[in-house]
Design a protein around this motif. Structure first.
Motif, mmCIF file in Angstrom:
data_model
loop_
_atom_site.group_PDB
_atom_site.id
_atom_site.type_symbol
_atom_site.label_atom_id
_atom_site.label_comp_id
_atom_site.label_asym_id
_atom_site.label_seq_id
_atom_site.Cartn_x
_atom_site.Cartn_y
_atom_site.Cartn_z
ATOM 1 N N GLU A 23 34.848 -18.014 67.327
ATOM 2 C CA GLU A 23 33.666 -18.159 67.257
ATOM 3 C C GLU A 23 32.744 -16.699 67.123
ATOM 4 O OE1 GLU A 23 32.168 -21.057 70.035
ATOM 5 O OE2 GLU A 23 32.925 -22.660 68.940
ATOM 6 N N LEU A 24 33.339 -15.945 68.019
ATOM 7 C CA LEU A 24 32.727 -14.625 67.938
ATOM 8 C C LEU A 24 33.118 -13.924 66.890
ATOM 9 C CD1 LEU A 24 31.169 -12.254 69.531
ATOM 10 C CD2 LEU A 24 32.915 -11.857 70.787
ATOM 11 N N GLU A 25 34.624 -13.859 66.589
ATOM 12 C CA GLU A 25 35.001 -12.916 65.334
ATOM 13 C C GLU A 25 34.100 -13.632 64.289
ATOM 14 O OE1 GLU A 25 39.080 -14.098 64.981
ATOM 15 O OE2 GLU A 25 39.620 -13.056 66.795
ATOM 16 N N ARG A 26 33.891 -14.864 63.918
ATOM 17 C CA ARG A 26 33.286 -15.217 62.538
ATOM 18 C C ARG A 26 31.909 -14.633 62.548
ATOM 19 N NH1 ARG A 26 35.668 -21.355 61.951
ATOM 20 N NH2 ARG A 26 37.619 -20.674 61.026
ATOM 21 N N VAL A 27 31.041 -14.305 64.061
ATOM 22 C CA VAL A 27 29.900 -13.761 63.791
ATOM 23 C C VAL A 27 30.013 -12.074 63.523
ATOM 24 C CG1 VAL A 27 27.897 -13.288 65.023
ATOM 25 C CG2 VAL A 27 28.863 -15.547 65.389
ATOM 26 N N LEU A 28 30.918 -11.587 64.053
ATOM 27 C CA LEU A 28 31.054 -10.185 64.008
ATOM 28 C C LEU A 28 31.467 -9.789 62.500
ATOM 29 C CD1 LEU A 28 32.945 -9.307 67.466
ATOM 30 C CD2 LEU A 28 30.633 -8.264 66.480
ATOM 31 N N GLU A 29 32.185 -10.540 61.894
ATOM 32 C CA GLU A 29 32.514 -10.469 60.436
ATOM 33 C C GLU A 29 31.302 -10.375 59.600
ATOM 34 O OE1 GLU A 29 35.124 -13.787 59.942
ATOM 35 O OE2 GLU A 29 37.045 -12.591 60.495
ATOM 36 N N GLN A 30 30.133 -10.955 59.940
ATOM 37 C CA GLN A 30 29.064 -10.944 59.254
ATOM 38 C C GLN A 30 28.299 -9.754 59.038
ATOM 39 O OE1 GLN A 30 26.521 -14.613 60.055
ATOM 40 N NE2 GLN A 30 28.634 -15.627 60.440
ATOM 41 N N HIS A 31 28.766 -8.769 60.323
ATOM 42 C CA HIS A 31 28.114 -7.406 60.221
ATOM 43 C C HIS A 31 28.486 -6.831 58.950
ATOM 44 C CE1 HIS A 31 26.817 -3.478 61.648
ATOM 45 N NE2 HIS A 31 26.265 -3.972 62.760
ATOM 46 N N PRO A 32 27.715 -6.216 58.313
ATOM 47 C CA PRO A 32 27.992 -5.489 57.045
ATOM 48 C C PRO A 32 28.967 -4.132 57.399
ATOM 49 C CG PRO A 32 25.523 -5.114 57.896
ATOM 50 C CD PRO A 32 25.823 -6.074 58.638
ATOM 51 N N GLU A 33 28.881 -3.530 58.717
ATOM 52 C CA GLU A 33 29.720 -2.396 58.852
ATOM 53 C C GLU A 33 30.968 -2.597 59.450
ATOM 54 O OE1 GLU A 33 27.142 0.327 60.710
ATOM 55 O OE2 GLU A 33 26.144 1.005 58.616
ATOM 56 N N VAL A 34 31.209 -4.048 59.737
ATOM 57 C CA VAL A 34 32.563 -4.443 60.453
ATOM 58 C C VAL A 34 33.597 -4.856 59.328
ATOM 59 C CG1 VAL A 34 33.657 -6.040 61.771
ATOM 60 C CG2 VAL A 34 31.558 -5.094 62.568
ATOM 61 N N ALA A 35 34.782 -4.264 58.877
ATOM 62 C CA ALA A 35 35.629 -4.189 58.163
ATOM 63 C C ALA A 35 36.721 -5.268 58.645
ATOM 64 C CB ALA A 35 36.325 -3.095 57.649
ATOM 65 N N ALA A 36 37.077 -5.520 59.810
ATOM 66 C CA ALA A 36 38.065 -6.371 60.475
ATOM 67 C C ALA A 36 37.610 -6.649 61.934
ATOM 68 C CB ALA A 36 39.462 -6.060 60.404
ATOM 69 N N VAL A 37 38.423 -7.627 62.454
ATOM 70 C CA VAL A 37 38.133 -7.877 64.077
ATOM 71 C C VAL A 37 38.808 -8.854 64.673
ATOM 72 C CG1 VAL A 37 36.122 -9.652 63.517
ATOM 73 C CG2 VAL A 37 36.010 -8.438 65.612
ATOM 74 N N ALA A 38 39.237 -8.739 65.850
ATOM 75 C CA ALA A 38 39.953 -9.636 66.543
ATOM 76 C C ALA A 38 39.472 -9.793 68.026
ATOM 77 C CB ALA A 38 41.529 -9.262 66.310
ATOM 78 N N VAL A 39 39.379 -10.823 68.323
ATOM 79 C CA VAL A 39 38.794 -11.096 69.742
ATOM 80 C C VAL A 39 39.894 -11.863 70.646
ATOM 81 C CG1 VAL A 39 36.971 -12.327 71.194
ATOM 82 C CG2 VAL A 39 36.378 -11.201 68.842
ATOM 83 N N LEU A 64 35.284 -11.949 76.860
ATOM 84 C CA LEU A 64 35.827 -11.717 75.503
ATOM 85 C C LEU A 64 35.992 -10.261 75.681
ATOM 86 C CD1 LEU A 64 34.264 -14.495 73.431
ATOM 87 C CD2 LEU A 64 36.557 -14.427 74.334
ATOM 88 N N LYS A 65 37.115 -9.820 74.744
ATOM 89 C CA LYS A 65 37.192 -8.266 74.339
ATOM 90 C C LYS A 65 37.445 -8.466 72.726
ATOM 91 C CE LYS A 65 39.447 -3.974 74.685
ATOM 92 N NZ LYS A 65 40.421 -3.058 75.547
ATOM 93 N N ALA A 66 36.413 -7.545 72.054
ATOM 94 C CA ALA A 66 36.521 -7.352 70.626
ATOM 95 C C ALA A 66 36.994 -6.332 70.337
ATOM 96 C CB ALA A 66 35.212 -7.673 70.019
ATOM 97 N N PHE A 67 38.117 -6.266 69.449
ATOM 98 C CA PHE A 67 38.723 -5.002 68.923
ATOM 99 C C PHE A 67 38.149 -4.949 67.264
ATOM 100 C CE2 PHE A 67 41.692 -6.280 72.031
ATOM 101 C CZ PHE A 67 42.164 -5.290 72.378
ATOM 102 N N VAL A 68 37.695 -3.920 67.182
ATOM 103 C CA VAL A 68 36.880 -3.887 65.866
ATOM 104 C C VAL A 68 37.308 -2.728 64.928
ATOM 105 C CG1 VAL A 68 34.323 -3.292 65.030
ATOM 106 C CG2 VAL A 68 34.859 -4.954 66.815
ATOM 107 N N VAL A 69 37.401 -2.883 63.739
ATOM 108 C CA VAL A 69 37.626 -1.871 62.710
ATOM 109 C C VAL A 69 36.450 -1.840 61.792
ATOM 110 C CG1 VAL A 69 39.113 -1.231 60.674
ATOM 111 C CG2 VAL A 69 40.116 -2.402 62.593
ATOM 112 N N ALA A 70 35.728 -0.406 61.826
ATOM 113 C CA ALA A 70 34.728 -0.121 61.239
ATOM 114 C C ALA A 70 35.006 -0.009 59.826
ATOM 115 C CB ALA A 70 33.801 0.954 61.710
ATOM 116 N N ALA A 71 34.043 -0.409 59.028
ATOM 117 C CA ALA A 71 34.050 -0.224 57.621
ATOM 118 C C ALA A 71 34.147 1.438 57.143
ATOM 119 C CB ALA A 71 33.052 -0.604 56.706
ATOM 120 N N GLY A 72 34.768 1.727 56.142
ATOM 121 C CA GLY A 72 34.851 3.396 55.797
ATOM 122 C C GLY A 72 33.570 3.718 55.792
ATOM 123 N N GLY A 73 33.247 4.953 56.462
ATOM 124 C CA GLY A 73 31.942 5.883 56.604
ATOM 125 C C GLY A 73 30.957 5.309 57.630
ATOM 126 N N ALA A 74 31.243 4.179 58.099
ATOM 127 C CA ALA A 74 30.129 3.619 59.165
ATOM 128 C C ALA A 74 30.428 4.322 60.352
ATOM 129 C CB ALA A 74 30.624 2.009 59.220
#
Length: 485
Positions: free
Chosen positions: A395-411, A423-433
């Motif tokens: 549920e947290l993953e699906r919300v974080l995926e909606q952020h325009p500067e998040v390229a990938a996420v796993a929780v 919860l701990k979120a591992f986040v990959v930022a979009a290029g240049g973010a």
């Protein structure tokens, strides 16, 4: 009624039609049948393989591995499909567990099988000497000898081993077992409109194996690659004007990022083998139009449900409804069916698995909405209890995926002294973010409940993935355990 029978049917109707195209060769249905039967004869007479013998096939997506699958199934052997890049220590463990009598292997394992321990019990896919799958496939068929009809074997795929130990998931190799899902897919995926297909998923996994058999039953021209790469796949699709692809979500994501214009010929994109994120579903539908299908299944239970373009447009997180021939139940901790809207353990049963009379636990959590559509809520062992609340990382993953500067996420869940787990979120930022944890937490606060807020956000350059393209959550959890040690 084995897969070889399936091939005989296709070759009888369309002998000159192209069956398979890999990185180095192309073969018609008639030639593929002849070559598979030649190989079956050699395996039977040179190596004494009898119905019920256990054979491990370690091959990537190439014609030689497919020849071996049809030949061995035609002899009534128990065929175990495995990754060609399986490590020697993993292979020794699997051998101890299953007791293989014979091995068919690809180049990465040549050194391992070159020892005297495997004399007369191992055959390479290709070799200059001709003693190989390819060499035997083109050998002259002996007079008055044939492989004969053999029944009683099975085809076994190994699960991803998310618990650390791969499990065997057998398929009864009868074409009758494939008819119910085939008829459903023929209708829902409009397979009759697609004659040229690309199988991106490994054939040694259930999704890829099912794609191969459905392609043969449909007498399609099937394109495969030894090792998937996004640019090569895009170029193959564009050059051949391919109409249908089967991929895991990570493959689809990479192709859409690499060369989306090359995918314009596609009439059908079948995503399976891993969870399709709503954001990727929206992206695909936006780029390619109403061509996306989300196919849900497991190695043990086979294909269970499907969501088409219309469902995904309205509910991009849905896995749709049961495929004809299959049944789904959602159970609580006391094995009672939950009410619509409530999450529970997803169990499936179908007519095309060995344990067709038994319900199979998928390990996934799911809920059914008021329209009858199914939605995944994560894995059973991913759910955590935080401060007395059941919390689902997805549920947290699906919300974080909606952020325009998040390229990938796993929780994932982590230990917490105060709440028990957080919860701990591992986040990959979009290029240049230029994302920061503080900015993300501020953005999240009005969008999720307090118990869903991550205790920690860690940024990574990329998420680890398994060989099939799923996010490797076990690796992330191990990473966290090492950090705390």
């Amino acid at each position: 009624m084995t897969p070889l029978t399936l091939l005989k049917f296709a070759a009888g109707v369309s002998p000159r039609a192209t069956a398979l195209v890999d990185d180095s060769e192309s073969v018609s249905y008639g030639d593929l049948l002849d070559q598979s039967e030649n190989l079956a004869i050699e395996l039977q007479h040179r190596y004494g393989l009898v119905p019920g013998s256990k054979v491990a096939i370690l091959g990537p997506n190439h014609v030689a591995a497919v020849r071996a699958i049809f030949a061995c199934s035609g002899l009534g052997l128990h065929v175990y499909l495995m990754n060609a890049e399986t490590r020697p220590d993993q292979l020794r463990a699997l051998d101890a567990a299953f007791g293989f009598q014979f091995y068919i292997y690809d180049q990465p394992l040549a050194e391992y099988f070159s020892g005297s321990d495997f004399a007369g019990s191992a055959l390479p896919c290709g070799h200059a000497s001709g003693v190989s799958v390819n060499g035997f496939s083109f050998s002259a068929k002996p007079q008055n000898q044939h492989s004969g009809r053999r029944y009683g074997g099975s085809i076994v795929v190994l699960t991803g081993g998310t618990t650390g130990v791969p499990k065997a998931a057998a398929r009864k190799p009868s074409i009758l077992d494939f008819i119910p899902p085939f008829l459903a897919l023929l209708t829902q995926l409009e397979l009759a409109r697609s004659q040229r297909i690309f199988i991106g998923t490994p054939i040694y996994h259930g999704f890829g194996l099912a794609s191969l058999f459905l392609g043969v039953l449909h007498r399609a021209e099937m394109h495969i690659m030894r090792r998937f790469d996004a640019l090569g796949a895009c170029q193959r699709i564009a050059a051949g004007r391919l109409e249908l692809i089967t991929v895991v979500p990570l493959m689809l994501q990479r192709m859409l990022r690499t060369q989306p214009a090359a995918l314009r010929s596609l009439r059908c994109v079948i995503s399976g083998g891993a969870m399709l994120s709503p954001s990727l579903a929206r992206q695909c539908l936006g780029e390619l139009g109403p061509v996306l299908f989300n196919l849900y299944g497991t190695s043990e239970g086979g294909r269970a449900s499907i969501a088409g373009p219309q469902q995904l447009t309205l509910k991009p997180e849905s896995i749709g409804r049961e495929i004809r021939g299959g049944s789904v139940r959602i159970l609580d901790a006391n094995d009672r069916e939950v009410v619509d809207g409530a999450a529970g353990r997803l169990c499936v049963r179908s007519s095309w698995t060995v344990s067709r009379l038994n319900w199979i636990e998928t390990g996934d959590l799911s809920r059914r909405d008021s329209d009858g559509d199914l939605h995944l809520c994560g894995r059973v062992d991913d759910m955590i209890v935080s401060g007395g609340e059941n919390v689902y990382p997805i549920e947290l993953e699906r919300v974080l995926e909606q952020h325009p500067e998040v390229a990938a996420v796993a929780v994932v869940g982590v230990a917490d002294d105060e709440f028990g787990q957080r919860l701990k979120a591992f986040v990959v930022a979009a290029g240049g973010a230029s994302l920061s944890a503080d900015n993300l937490l501020v953005w999240l606060k009005p969008r999720v409940a307090r118990h869903q807020m991550p205790a920690v956000i860690e940024f990574l350059e990329s998420l680890p993935v398994t060989e099939i393209g799923k996010t490797d959550r076990k690796s992330l959890k191990n990473r966290e355990q090492r950090r705390l040690a």
